[in-house]
Design an enzyme around this catalytic site. Structure first.
Site, PDB file in Angstrom:
ATOM      1  N   SER A 174     -52.107 -17.508  43.317  1.00 32.96           N
ATOM      2  CA  SER A 174     -51.757 -17.634  44.734  1.00 32.96           C
ATOM      3  C   SER A 174     -50.313 -17.303  45.051  1.00 32.96           C
ATOM      4  O   SER A 174     -49.945 -17.198  46.225  1.00 32.96           O
ATOM      5  CB  SER A 174     -52.076 -19.052  45.223  1.00 32.96           C
TER       6      SER A 174
ATOM      7  N   GLU B 101       0.800  -1.220   0.000  1.00 29.80           N
ATOM      8  CA  GLU B 101       0.000   0.000   0.000  1.00 29.80           C
ATOM      9  C   GLU B 101       0.839   1.280   0.000  1.00 29.80           C
ATOM     10  O   GLU B 101       0.462   2.266  -0.618  1.00 29.80           O
ATOM     11  CB  GLU B 101      -0.948   0.016   1.211  1.00 29.80           C
TER      12      GLU B 101
END
Length: 683
Positions: free
Chosen positions: A363, A93
């Site tokens: 309950s 690069e």
């Protein structure tokens, strides 16, 4: 004469060209100096790279990600990237990266000449710094204006950041295809490795991809990727990074790509959704920061407990059934949610029934009632008649006729201890009306129930819908000696810079009386004690044999809901089972799922812990009691069991069926005492 004139014209043109050239050079120099000056004044550009937010469990193991537009990003330090990858990237690069100041003039000159010849912007001369600037701040359109802006940012980067920092940033932002941004994400995606583990062969293949992520992807065209790899390796040889033999070996080395990219199964997906909801709506972290801020979110999830919860849900519920479930497990000491199941299959339904669904608890709501009753003067031995009853309330204007499950009644007096264990509805409603219907509402609010409630007789039987998380939180206050803790999922959030931007500090609020709460918790262990069997079996009888630890609990059921909630001082879990559309639970397997899931989860989660971790506080006494009438008993009395009372409220009379045994014991003691004295007198 004509020759002199022609020569003069040529000389004039030459002078003009030289002057124009000098002028252009001066203008160019002025432009560069101006650009440099402007860049210097602007200072360092902010480096804000989108990073994936990560979610961790309580042991700091990664369990999920919040990704930015399906982009997979992971930032790693330059020291954590393999040297072959660094060298390969620089070589292909920007081979003069460490020599130039952001611009490679040789490449730039060649590119400009090529562009002038073609009258277009075709040739690239981008250095690593220029590409990094583009990745951070710009788009990819090929225009002169973008190149000027790119040059400005390049200068600012070079002026203010060291080369290694620029290289690190570049390698963490460059695109490698298939949603992988940065070398760490790429290494994971292509080779299932960390960036520092890449070989020369793998590094050279990856270094060639950014030139054309789709074109050079080895998944899309392996042959093209190998050709590009060969070019990268040759550049490394030319630039002195490797030898020809090393390049040949790397090229010929087999490439083992990850060929199956299965959709990653999210750990505890319902829990993670709940975490994201808190991040957005309670901590007010905006979507952009959440998706791309690179946050580290540390949570309370206990992965071991989570796996056990999911396992037992899968094992127990019939795969062919459409019934749904939810489970929440919490540490009552600090409110940490350690496990969460919001449904049977997240991929089929992401609806989180643990926090979003509102269902009637039945309950399982009674413990809050009985706490209020104990504070109002009731004791575990308080008796009320269990028989079909029609209650009148609202100044005689309204009537209510509850019934016990299955239509079974004692048709006589039963104790509070037995009423709770058998889940007697008549006893509960009588208690509710006796102490005042506002007391149950007040108690529920104290322990953290925030859903709408009403002062009506049926509230004693859990008629108003609540969430599973609320019930787990409410029971946590009982398990925690009356101290309320807020359920939470997140312990700490760390930003990209490593700064802690949020940290949870658990706080306890003593909302219930400690001694009374302990008495209640011990009453709730009776749900699994067969000594309390009466006109029906205790409600936890079906799973009592599964439990080896002492656990307090309460079940609950309505026509469409089945609940089981229980705890030790260190673990609370709440399980709900039912149908999303409120379909009736009619078959036995459906009605028994909640208890079985709960019991197996609790036992597996408590493995290795003490069998009984309940410790009585000051202000309570333990008595041996006859469970049928709540009076004192002897050890020889059938079914006698130990029961806790608030100090000063324990029974003083013995059970009639135990009194003869008591007299016999007293006579035996007196007789034994006489013989002992007689024997002592002779000696």
């Amino acid at each position: 004469m004509e020759l002199v004139t022609g020569h003069h014209k040529k000389k004039t043109i030459l002078k003009w060209l030289i002057t124009a050239g000098i002028g252009c050079f001066c203008l160019f120099l002025f432009f560069i100096l101006s650009l440099w000056g402007f860049a210097k004044i602007q200072g360092p550009p902010p480096i804000t790279v989108p990073q994936t937010t990560r979610i961790y469990d309580t042991n700091h193991h990664l369990i999920g990600k919040v990704e930015h537009e399906n982009e997979n990003r992971t930032w790693v330090n330059l020291d954590d990237i393999s040297k072959p990858l660094i060298n390969a990237t620089i070589s292909i690069e920007d081979k003069r990266f460490y020599q130039h100041h952001g611009f490679d003039m040789r490449r730039l000159a060649g590119a400009v000449l090529a562009d002038i010849k073609s009258f277009s912007k075709q040739q690239g001369a981008s250095t690593i710094t220029m590409q990094y600037a583009r990745n951070l701040y710009l788009g990819h359109e090929k225009t002169w204006m973008r190149k000027i802006t790119e040059a400005l940012y390049t200068m600012r980067l070079e002026m203010n950041y060291p080369k290694n920092k620029i290289l690190e940033g570049y390698l963490n932002t460059i695109y490698y295809g298939h949603g992988a941004y940065g070398i760490e994400a790429a290494a994971k995606y292509y080779f299932n490795k960390d960036a520092d583990e890449l070989t020369l062969s793998e590094a050279s293949l990856l270094a060639g991809i950014p030139k054309g992520p789709s074109y050079y992807s080895p998944y899309n065209n392996f042959k093209r990727a190998k050709m590009r790899q060969k070019l990268v390796l040759q550049s490394m040889v030319n630039n002195g990074y490797i030898t020809k033999s090393a390049a040949l070996s790397a090229y010929q080395a087999p490439i083992h790509l990850v060929h199956k990219h299965k959709a990653i199964k999210r750990t505890a997906p319902y829990f993670q959704d709940a975490v994201e909801n808190v991040l957005k709506n309670q901590l007010h972290i905006d979507k952009k920061t959440l998706a791309a801020g690179g946050l580290k979110v540390y949570t309370t999830l206990n992965n071991s407990a989570q796996k056990k919860a999911e396992y037992w849900v899968k094992q127990i519920i019939n795969p062919a059934s459409d019934i749904q479930t939810a489970l929440v497990a919490m540490n009552p000491q600090n409110g940490a949610v350690e496990a969460m199941v919001g449904g049977r299959d997240y991929h089929k339904s992401a609806y989180n029934r643990a926090v979003q669904a509102m269902r009637s608890p039945g309950s399982s709501f009674k413990p809050f009632l009985y706490y209020a009753a104990l504070r109002d003067g009731f004791t575990p031995s308080t008796t009320l008649r269990s028989e079909p009853t029609t209650f009148t309330y609202n100044k005689g204007k309204s009537k209510y006729s509850p019934s016990n499950f299955g239509g079974y009644y004692a048709n006589g007096p039963i104790t509070l201890a037995k009423a709770l264990a058998l889940s007697d509805n008549i006893y509960a409603v009588k208690t509710h009306l006796s102490i005042g219907m506002d007391q149950l509402v007040k108690t529920a609010r104290k322990v953290g129930i925030t859903s709408p409630l009403a002062e009506i007789p049926s509230l004693a039987l859990g008629s108003k819908p609540v969430s599973v998380l609320e019930m787990a939180g409410g029971y946590s206050a009982i398990a925690n000696g009356g101290a309320k803790v807020t359920p939470h999922y997140i312990t700490k959030i760390v930003n990209q810079k490593g700064d802690t931007i949020y940290e949870w500090h658990p706080q306890k609020e003593q909302v219930l009386n400690k001694a009374t709460t302990f008495v209640l918790s011990q009453l709730m262990t009776g749900v699994f004690d067969k000594k309390l069997n009466g006109y029906s079996k205790v409600t936890g009888a079906s799973v009592a044999n599964e439990l080896t630890h002492k656990i307090a609990g309460k079940s609950g059921s309505t026509a469409a809901d089945s609940w089981m909630i229980g705890f030790t001082p260190h673990l609370v879990s709440a399980v709900w089972v039912g149908y999303d559309k409120g379909q009736s639970i009619s078959t036995y397997p459906d009605s028994g799922y909640a208890k079985k899931i709960w019991a197996h989860f609790m036992e597996s989660a408590l493995a290795g812990q003490p069998k009984n971790s309940f410790k009585p506080p000051k202000g309570v006494v333990r008595k041996l009691v006859d469970p049928d009438n709540g009076k004192l008993a002897t050890k020889a009395c059938h079914n006698a069991r130990y029961t806790y009372y608030l100090k000063g409220t324990a029974p003083v009379k013995y059970s009639p069926r135990c009194s003869k045994q008591k007299d016999h014991e007293n006579h035996h003691k007196k007789h034994k005492g006489f013989i002992k004295r007689w024997f002592h007198w002779f000696h």
